[in-house]
Design a protein around this motif. Structure first.
Motif, PDB file in Angstrom:
ATOM      1  N   THR A 123      -2.374 -21.748  -3.897  1.00  0.00           N
ATOM      2  CA  THR A 123      -2.871 -20.755  -3.872  1.00  0.00           C
ATOM      3  C   THR A 123      -3.990 -20.810  -1.995  1.00  0.00           C
ATOM      4  O   THR A 123      -3.793 -22.005  -1.389  1.00  0.00           O
ATOM      5  CB  THR A 123      -4.613 -21.110  -4.786  1.00  0.00           C
ATOM      6  N   ARG A 124      -5.065 -20.301  -1.727  1.00  0.00           N
ATOM      7  CA  ARG A 124      -6.273 -20.366  -1.150  1.00  0.00           C
ATOM      8  C   ARG A 124      -6.167 -22.077  -0.723  1.00  0.00           C
ATOM      9  O   ARG A 124      -6.476 -22.573   1.349  1.00  0.00           O
ATOM     10  CB  ARG A 124      -7.296 -19.249  -0.899  1.00  0.00           C
ATOM     11  N   GLY A 161      -3.441 -25.503   0.431  1.00  0.00           N
ATOM     12  CA  GLY A 161      -2.761 -24.460   0.368  1.00  0.00           C
ATOM     13  C   GLY A 161      -2.831 -23.195   1.389  1.00  0.00           C
ATOM     14  O   GLY A 161      -2.443 -23.885   2.585  1.00  0.00           O
ATOM     15  N   SER A 162      -2.756 -22.387   1.355  1.00  0.00           N
ATOM     16  CA  SER A 162      -2.728 -21.551   2.483  1.00  0.00           C
ATOM     17  C   SER A 162      -3.275 -21.448   3.550  1.00  0.00           C
ATOM     18  O   SER A 162      -3.341 -21.073   4.651  1.00  0.00           O
ATOM     19  CB  SER A 162      -2.680 -19.349   2.360  1.00  0.00           C
ATOM     20  N   ARG A 174       4.007 -23.516  -5.537  1.00  0.00           N
ATOM     21  CA  ARG A 174       3.749 -21.834  -5.546  1.00  0.00           C
ATOM     22  C   ARG A 174       1.870 -22.803  -4.208  1.00  0.00           C
ATOM     23  O   ARG A 174       1.566 -23.925  -4.860  1.00  0.00           O
ATOM     24  CB  ARG A 174       3.163 -21.661  -6.448  1.00  0.00           C
TER      25      ARG A 174
END
Length: 295
Positions: free
Chosen positions: A166-167, A141-142, A164
């Motif tokens: 998430t972390r 993720g991020s 999309r």
């Protein structure tokens, strides 16, 4: 109390002389000791008793050693069983591990061939069937440097784009989704077109291709690659998508439509790579465009 009687002095002297005589006879006789018959008689009487006693005592005295040997054998059996279990597990997973290693090698080769840095990630979930969308969840993720509208591919070709993040995870829209549209170039002619998904992720998953110049007829088995988006988002250029498997013509509007067979097997997705700028910071090793690993 009556006084104890002591042996007669003459009796003691007689016994000493008898013993000395027997010792002398035993030592000085050449053909055999004079006391051999007596010794043999005693041996015949007490020999069987001694042998029987030894036969009885030996098993008893060997019990501790038997227990030690049994424990040692039990340990060896346990070690062998553990080793066999490990070998069986290796045999059962050898194909899986071999495939994963091949995927890593393929992803490294793809980074070098395409000239893009990739963040490796694994598919950990499929989109819910009730959503009528073809998506997968990956384990990056991020924190890995990912954000929406990044290109996702594997060693076979284009997988999709990130919707999309998430972390620690990201949702990827597959190119076979009915809402997915990808710009592509066909064969050596580099004719431009748009590919739309049919919403299937099975082995029969396909894409519809409509060329910008509707008078152009694509050739069967022509390869289709990504056209490339403005700013390389959501798709970078030059990623293989699939091959032309069927061509359909419409006499009414003189248009051409082609069916594209994707290179990616969407029913068996595992390791994928997300295209990131070279030198991106990530929580995992990044495969650089030259095939080396960075952070």
């Amino acid at each position: 109390m009556a006084p104890q009687k002591t042996p007669s002095r003459w009796l003691v002297v007689a016994l000493v002389l008898a013993s000395a005589s027997l010792m002398t006879l035993d030592a000085t006789t050449d053909d055999g000791s004079a006391v051999d018959p007596a010794r043999q008689a005693v041996g015949e009487v007490f020999g069987p008793i001694e042998a029987g006693t030894t036969a009885v005592v030996r098993p008893v005295s060997g019990i501790p050693e038997w227990f030690r040997g049994r424990d040692s054998m039990r340990d060896e059996i346990d070690d062998l069983e553990a080793e066999n279990a490990e070998l069986r597990a290796q045999v059962r997973t050898s194909g899986f591990n071999r495939n994963r290693l091949a995927e890593y090698d393929g992803l490294t080769a793809a980074a070098e061939d395409l000239g893009y840095a990739l963040v490796p990630a694994r598919v950990i979930g499929l989109g819910p069937s009730q959503s009528f969308s073809a998506t997968v969840t990956i384990d990056a993720g991020s924190r890995a440097g990912l954000h929406p509208d990044m290109t996702v591919l594997n060693n076979d070709g284009l997988v999709g784009r990130i919707l999309r993040v998430t972390r620690t995870t990201a949702t990827v829209l597959l190119i076979v989704d009915a809402d997915s549209t990808v710009g592509g170039r066909v064969g050596e002619t580099m004719d431009l077109g748009f590919l739309s998904g049919q919403g299937e992720t099975s082995d029969d998953a396909g894409l519809d291709l409509r060329l910008v110049d509707q008078s152009v007829v694509p050739a069967r088995d022509d390869t289709v690659v990504t056209w490339g988006s403005d700013g390389a988002a959501p798709y970078v250029a030059g990623v293989p998508i699939g091959r032309v498997s069927e061509v359909y013509s419409s006499l009414r509007d003189s248009s051409q439509r082609a069916l594209i067979e994707p290179f990616v097997d969407f029913a068996a997705l595992d390791l994928v790579g997300v295209v990131v700028p070279s030198g991106s910071e990530s929580d995992r090793a990044v495969i650089e465009a030259d095939g080396s690993l960075g952070r």
